[in-house]
Motif scaffolding. Structure first.
Motif, PDB file in Angstrom:
ATOM      1  N   TYR A 296     -10.652  -8.918   1.885  1.00 47.09           N
ATOM      2  CA  TYR A 296      -9.367  -8.539   1.313  1.00 47.09           C
ATOM      3  C   TYR A 296      -9.556  -7.609   0.111  1.00 47.09           C
ATOM      4  O   TYR A 296     -10.590  -7.640  -0.560  1.00 47.09           O
TER       5      TYR A 296
ATOM      6  N   SER B 267      -5.834  -3.200   7.703  1.00 50.22           N
ATOM      7  CA  SER B 267      -4.375  -3.192   7.704  1.00 50.22           C
ATOM      8  C   SER B 267      -3.853  -3.503   6.307  1.00 50.22           C
ATOM      9  O   SER B 267      -4.616  -3.887   5.419  1.00 50.22           O
ATOM     10  N   GLY B 268      -2.546  -3.316   6.138  1.00 53.29           N
ATOM     11  CA  GLY B 268      -1.910  -3.667   4.880  1.00 53.29           C
ATOM     12  C   GLY B 268      -1.478  -2.489   4.032  1.00 53.29           C
ATOM     13  O   GLY B 268      -0.845  -2.676   2.992  1.00 53.29           O
TER      14      GLY B 268
ATOM     15  N   ARG C 129      -1.826  -5.750  -0.561  1.00 52.72           N
ATOM     16  CA  ARG C 129      -3.043  -6.448  -0.146  1.00 52.72           C
ATOM     17  C   ARG C 129      -3.535  -5.829   1.153  1.00 52.72           C
ATOM     18  O   ARG C 129      -2.829  -5.828   2.164  1.00 52.72           O
ATOM     19  N   LEU C 130      -4.746  -5.318   1.121  1.00 51.04           N
ATOM     20  CA  LEU C 130      -5.387  -4.802   2.317  1.00 51.04           C
ATOM     21  C   LEU C 130      -6.253  -5.898   2.938  1.00 51.04           C
ATOM     22  O   LEU C 130      -6.856  -6.705   2.219  1.00 51.04           O
ATOM     23  N   THR C 131      -6.293  -5.892   4.266  1.00 52.04           N
ATOM     24  CA  THR C 131      -7.088  -6.876   5.004  1.00 52.04           C
ATOM     25  C   THR C 131      -7.995  -6.163   5.991  1.00 52.04           C
ATOM     26  O   THR C 131      -7.573  -5.192   6.634  1.00 52.04           O
TER      27      THR C 131
END
Length: 120
Positions: A78, A6-7, A18-20
């Protein structure tokens, strides 16, 4: 084992995201994790990887702009992306290598991808 990325989103050039990636399910031990991306018409490419101990590396194309990290306690990885460029536009996927202690086998699992679009 399931991965949820997500993100992603739409951002202007020079912006940040920021991707998670969260790993869930029957987890025994997560080894190396990585972020990949695939732009239309292109092959999927490795963007960044991080070992269980936290040793990280990023592709030359994003060096100095992207940082990969993980929180083993949260089974989460992340990708901090700064100074985004239009050429960073792609679907970003996370991958995790999971070791099943009961079987002694390891396997790679992939998330569903999250779209990152950078406008000029």
């Amino acid at each position: 084992v399931q991965l949820q990325a997500s993100g992603g989103g739409l951002v202007q050039a020079g912006g940040s995201l920021r991707l998670t990636c969260v790993v869930s399910g029957s987890i025994f031990s997560i080894n190396a994790m990585g972020w990949y991306r695939q732009a239309p018409g292109n092959q999927r490419e490795l963007v960044a990887g991080v070992t269980r101990s936290g040793s990280a590396n990023v592709a030359d194309s994003v060096k100095g702009r992207f940082t990969v990290s993980r929180d083993n306690a949260k089974n989460t990885m992340y990708l901090d992306m700064n100074d985004l460029k239009p050429e960073d536009t792609a679907v970003y996927y996370c991958r995790a290598n999971h070791w099943d202690g009961s079987s002694g086998q390891s396997a790679d699992y992939w998330g569903q991808g999250t779209q990152v679009t950078v406008s000029s």
